[in-house]
Enzyme design. Sequence first.
Site, mmCIF file in Angstrom:
data_model
loop_
_atom_site.group_PDB
_atom_site.id
_atom_site.type_symbol
_atom_site.label_atom_id
_atom_site.label_comp_id
_atom_site.label_asym_id
_atom_site.label_seq_id
_atom_site.Cartn_x
_atom_site.Cartn_y
_atom_site.Cartn_z
ATOM 1 N N ASP A 35 0.817 -1.235 0.000
ATOM 2 C CA ASP A 35 0.000 0.000 0.000
ATOM 3 C C ASP A 35 0.841 1.271 0.000
ATOM 4 O O ASP A 35 0.608 2.184 -0.787
ATOM 5 C CB ASP A 35 -1.064 0.001 1.126
ATOM 6 C CG ASP A 35 -0.507 -0.069 2.531
ATOM 7 O OD1 ASP A 35 0.710 -0.340 2.696
ATOM 8 O OD2 ASP A 35 -1.285 0.146 3.486
ATOM 9 N N ALA A 121 -3.962 -7.791 17.003
ATOM 10 C CA ALA A 121 -3.890 -9.120 16.407
ATOM 11 C C ALA A 121 -3.609 -9.055 14.915
ATOM 12 O O ALA A 121 -3.415 -10.078 14.278
ATOM 13 C CB ALA A 121 -5.195 -9.871 16.651
ATOM 14 N N SER A 124 -6.477 -4.801 12.536
ATOM 15 C CA SER A 124 -6.688 -3.350 12.498
ATOM 16 C C SER A 124 -7.763 -2.847 13.446
ATOM 17 O O SER A 124 -8.670 -2.110 13.056
ATOM 18 C CB SER A 124 -7.024 -2.883 11.083
ATOM 19 O OG SER A 124 -5.913 -3.015 10.286
ATOM 20 N N SER A 126 -7.188 -0.671 15.534
ATOM 21 C CA SER A 126 -7.001 0.785 15.660
ATOM 22 C C SER A 126 -7.711 1.530 14.526
ATOM 23 O O SER A 126 -8.359 2.550 14.773
ATOM 24 C CB SER A 126 -5.521 1.155 15.743
ATOM 25 O OG SER A 126 -4.822 0.663 14.645
ATOM 26 N N GLU A 158 -2.586 7.833 12.479
ATOM 27 C CA GLU A 158 -1.461 6.911 12.690
ATOM 28 C C GLU A 158 -0.131 7.600 12.368
ATOM 29 O O GLU A 158 0.817 7.528 13.142
ATOM 30 C CB GLU A 158 -1.589 5.678 11.780
ATOM 31 C CG GLU A 158 -2.897 4.918 11.899
ATOM 32 C CD GLU A 158 -2.998 4.062 13.151
ATOM 33 O OE1 GLU A 158 -1.957 3.735 13.758
ATOM 34 O OE2 GLU A 158 -4.137 3.724 13.534
ATOM 35 N N ASP A 170 -5.583 -0.143 6.008
ATOM 36 C CA ASP A 170 -6.450 -0.521 7.122
ATOM 37 C C ASP A 170 -7.737 0.297 7.131
ATOM 38 O O ASP A 170 -8.852 -0.238 7.174
ATOM 39 C CB ASP A 170 -5.699 -0.350 8.456
ATOM 40 C CG ASP A 170 -4.368 -1.086 8.442
ATOM 41 O OD1 ASP A 170 -4.197 -1.945 7.551
ATOM 42 O OD2 ASP A 170 -3.517 -0.801 9.292
HETATM 43 C C1 GLA Z 1 -0.069 -2.735 8.412
HETATM 44 C C2 GLA Z 1 -0.239 -1.306 7.912
HETATM 45 C C3 GLA Z 1 -0.846 -1.284 6.501
HETATM 46 C C4 GLA Z 1 -0.072 -2.186 5.558
HETATM 47 C C5 GLA Z 1 0.154 -3.572 6.181
HETATM 48 C C6 GLA Z 1 1.078 -4.426 5.364
HETATM 49 O O1 GLA Z 1 -1.305 -3.334 8.592
HETATM 50 O O2 GLA Z 1 -1.057 -0.585 8.804
HETATM 51 O O3 GLA Z 1 -0.874 0.041 6.026
HETATM 52 O O4 GLA Z 1 1.143 -1.598 5.181
HETATM 53 O O5 GLA Z 1 0.710 -3.472 7.487
HETATM 54 O O6 GLA Z 1 0.533 -4.681 4.109
#
Ligand code: GLA
Length: 386
Positions: A35, A121, A124, A126, A158, A170
Amino acid sequence: MNEQLIKEFTARFGAAPEAVSQAPGRLEILGNHTDYNQGFVLSCAVGLNTAFAARRIPGTVCTIRDFRDGSEKKFDLGQIDKAAKGDWSNYVKGMIVALRRRGFTIGAFEAGMRSTVPLSAGMSSSAAFETAAGFALRELFDVKLTNEEWALAGQEVENSYLGLKTGLLDQFSSIFGKKDSIILSDFRKIAVLRTVQLPAGYAVAVINSMKKHNLVDSEYNTRRADCESAAEILKGIYPEAQTLRDISLEQLTNAKSALGEREYRRALHVVGECTRVHQAVELLEKGDVAGFGKLWFDSHESSRVNFENSSPELDYLIELANSVPGALGARLSGGGFGGITIHLVKKDEADQYAQKVCAAYKLRTGINAEYYICELGDGACSEKIN
Ligand code: GLA
């Protein structure tokens, strides 16, 4: 969950909330660490959510209660410019700061939250929290932003408020998820290109290694720096390329000698992941579930060897996926360095499969792994209720 939250809110604050919202956790299906390289990702929202209820109050002091454990945070709107260490209300304060930067005025409120998204975990929690908070505030204070802008505001929480240089995956998945679907996102265009269906009769089993690497934040940031320095060198050779997203596997192979050994492996992971995302869409269209699953194993192998964002526990869970019958594919999902693995399994065998893997994992590591058979859910929503 919202009904229960409204009741709890009313009991605690002596009045009903004016708005409720909910935002789901997410799973990265394929497209690891692509991403922030402006690449492609297949992801989905899960049926586990964070719900947030709020009402406006006079003054400048806000109260937020987490109804899971009864903990409560208070903060003055005049004193939220900086995040406080270890304070879970940072996600809400950070969102208020992000909205102020966009020109909106957020007044005082009291709020309550409840969540079924497991914490730390790799699903996401958050992003689900900051999105749910933002969506409730939009109802209270008439914040007008597009869904893309909401995702960017969450990412800013973030990046700028908490100092984690994460990409947009996320928040984007939590907002744009579609029931029973996997979304294909393009993080240069910041758009969902299309949705694909998980083949009927299959499910994603999430198995949590229950181990998180201590250095996870700094490791994440150094991986990102590795990708950026690899892209800088490649730009010298392929001037039309802006990021690793623009490099094909063939171009990367031809430029191998110009890159350091580590930079090459990091770039190979990202370029390989973008390629696998496109292959996966084609395979899903043809109904080739086995081929789709194999890409999950390939992705994990690339994480282990090239990106070095796996861990012994994650590797062991994938080893088990290869030996316990039932998984068509498995890989780590999300940032890595610990956290969760995802396993592609038949729906009616999912529970049994996950139990077997968890039992074998416990024998070797002594750790009780948690598992979830995930429904693919809809993205975040909010409503005014009185
Ligand atoms: C975390 C980050 C995302 C992404 C993933 C890996 O979840 O928050 O933005 O970079 O790692 O793909």
